[in-house]
Design an enzyme around this catalytic site. Sequence first.
Site, PDB file in Angstrom:
ATOM      1  N   ASN A   9       0.441  -1.268   0.174  1.00 38.70           N
ATOM      2  CA  ASN A   9      -0.269   0.174  -0.050  1.00 38.70           C
ATOM      3  C   ASN A   9       0.500   1.387  -0.664  1.00 38.70           C
ATOM      4  OD1 ASN A   9      -1.980   2.349   0.805  1.00 38.70           O
ATOM      5  ND2 ASN A   9      -2.498   1.458   2.826  1.00 38.70           N
ATOM      6  N   TRP A  10       0.885   1.884  -1.506  1.00 35.42           N
ATOM      7  CA  TRP A  10       2.173   2.628  -1.192  1.00 35.42           C
ATOM      8  C   TRP A  10       1.361   4.330  -1.207  1.00 35.42           C
ATOM      9  CZ3 TRP A  10       3.127   2.687  -6.890  1.00 35.42           C
ATOM     10  CH2 TRP A  10       3.836   1.446  -7.637  1.00 35.42           C
ATOM     11  N   LYS A  11       0.000   3.780  -0.306  1.00 32.76           N
ATOM     12  CA  LYS A  11      -0.623   5.131   0.863  1.00 32.76           C
ATOM     13  C   LYS A  11      -0.503   6.598  -0.574  1.00 32.76           C
ATOM     14  CE  LYS A  11       0.316   3.313   4.454  1.00 32.76           C
ATOM     15  NZ  LYS A  11       0.066   3.423   6.503  1.00 32.76           N
ATOM     16  N   HIS A  99      -9.218   1.102   4.440  1.00 32.36           N
ATOM     17  CA  HIS A  99      -8.045   1.092   5.998  1.00 32.36           C
ATOM     18  C   HIS A  99      -8.895   1.983   6.843  1.00 32.36           C
ATOM     19  CE1 HIS A  99      -3.988   2.571   6.353  1.00 32.36           C
ATOM     20  NE2 HIS A  99      -4.018   1.913   5.016  1.00 32.36           N
ATOM     21  N   GLU A 101      -6.542   4.951   8.371  1.00 32.68           N
ATOM     22  CA  GLU A 101      -6.915   5.880   7.637  1.00 32.68           C
ATOM     23  C   GLU A 101      -7.642   6.274   6.834  1.00 32.68           C
ATOM     24  OE1 GLU A 101      -3.252   5.728   5.722  1.00 32.68           O
ATOM     25  OE2 GLU A 101      -2.190   4.869   7.784  1.00 32.68           O
ATOM     26  N   GLU A 172      -5.554  -4.970  10.403  1.00 32.82           N
ATOM     27  CA  GLU A 172      -4.769  -4.178  11.140  1.00 32.82           C
ATOM     28  C   GLU A 172      -4.286  -2.974  12.647  1.00 32.82           C
ATOM     29  OE1 GLU A 172      -2.576  -2.835   7.286  1.00 32.82           O
ATOM     30  OE2 GLU A 172      -4.400  -1.705   7.214  1.00 32.82           O
ATOM     31  N   GLY A 178       2.483   2.196  10.464  1.00 37.67           N
ATOM     32  CA  GLY A 178       3.408   2.945  10.563  1.00 37.67           C
ATOM     33  C   GLY A 178       3.793   3.512  11.802  1.00 37.67           C
ATOM     34  N   SER A 218       3.649  -2.152  10.368  1.00 39.43           N
ATOM     35  CA  SER A 218       4.687  -2.113  11.067  1.00 39.43           C
ATOM     36  C   SER A 218       5.336  -3.454  10.482  1.00 39.43           C
ATOM     37  CB  SER A 218       5.002  -1.851  12.251  1.00 39.43           C
ATOM     38  OG  SER A 218       4.847  -0.335  12.295  1.00 39.43           O
ATOM     39  N   GLY A 239       2.266  -0.770   4.132  1.00 39.06           N
ATOM     40  CA  GLY A 239       2.897   0.265   3.716  1.00 39.06           C
ATOM     41  C   GLY A 239       4.448   0.701   4.033  1.00 39.06           C
ATOM     42  N   GLY A 240       4.826   1.050   5.011  1.00 42.70           N
ATOM     43  CA  GLY A 240       5.962   1.830   4.057  1.00 42.70           C
ATOM     44  C   GLY A 240       7.250   0.937   4.127  1.00 42.70           C
TER      45      GLY A 240
END
Length: 256
Positions: A9-11, A99, A101, A172, A178, A218, A239-240
């Site tokens: 997930n590049w966001k 998600h 966010e 999640e 993150g 993470s 993610g990251g």
Amino acid sequence: MRKKIVAGNWKMNLSIQEGANLIDTVCAQMPTLKEHQQVVFCAPYTHLHNAHLSLQKASKNNTFLGAQNCNPNASGAYTGEISIGMLKECGVSNVIIGHSERRQYFNESNEFLKQKTDALLAQNMQVIFCCGEPLEIREAGTQNDYVAKQLQESLFHVTADQLQQQVVIAYEPIWAIGTGVTASTQQAQDMHFFIRSLLASTYGAEVAANITILYGGSCNASNAAELFSCTDVDGGLIGGAALKPETFLPIIEAMA
Ligand code: PEP
């Protein structure tokens, strides 16, 4: 055998060129995926056309293009939104919904997510449905009830066939997204086992055994193998660590 998936997930990160380079490098260097393994790149909207071309050029089996959101309406006056048809036109086959966010910053309710689920299923898309609790719920020990409500109100109205053919669940915990804090393997396995038990009591044990449940929060090159070794963890939503080949490739390799 149920599917194992690593989805990045590049966001709201990377330029179009950086995204294309990332796909090129990952596809060139990743191991050949087995029949039950998949890799999904969930890119921002402006990347999708180019990312699709990169994936076509790489021509690697079981690699798919994903989006990070969609609007459930087919078209109309929804300024700033994107329809599922538009995503399909760009080569998208998978869509992340729910998600944390989007729930948190854009006030997406369980009812709205139910509409998105239905619209995606009707358009033959693959759904990556996210659920997970905030820290205060984890500290109160009521995470199972919290996650059960998210699933029951947005997802568990679909048929067993739809669930098996088109839905992947991603657990999640918000406190792990993150933050560099990962759920322990015990915490991840306990929640994944709970979700599978919930699936079993709603749809039966055979259906529950077929549903892929991803862990997100993470997850990185150092902890992926341990997390993926849990009985009920079938891969990850990343993610990251999905933003660079050197951090994403080892996570793909950990699916083995
Ligand atoms: C995510 O946002 O889906 C996620 C898992 O992020 P990170 O891996 O950066 O915690």
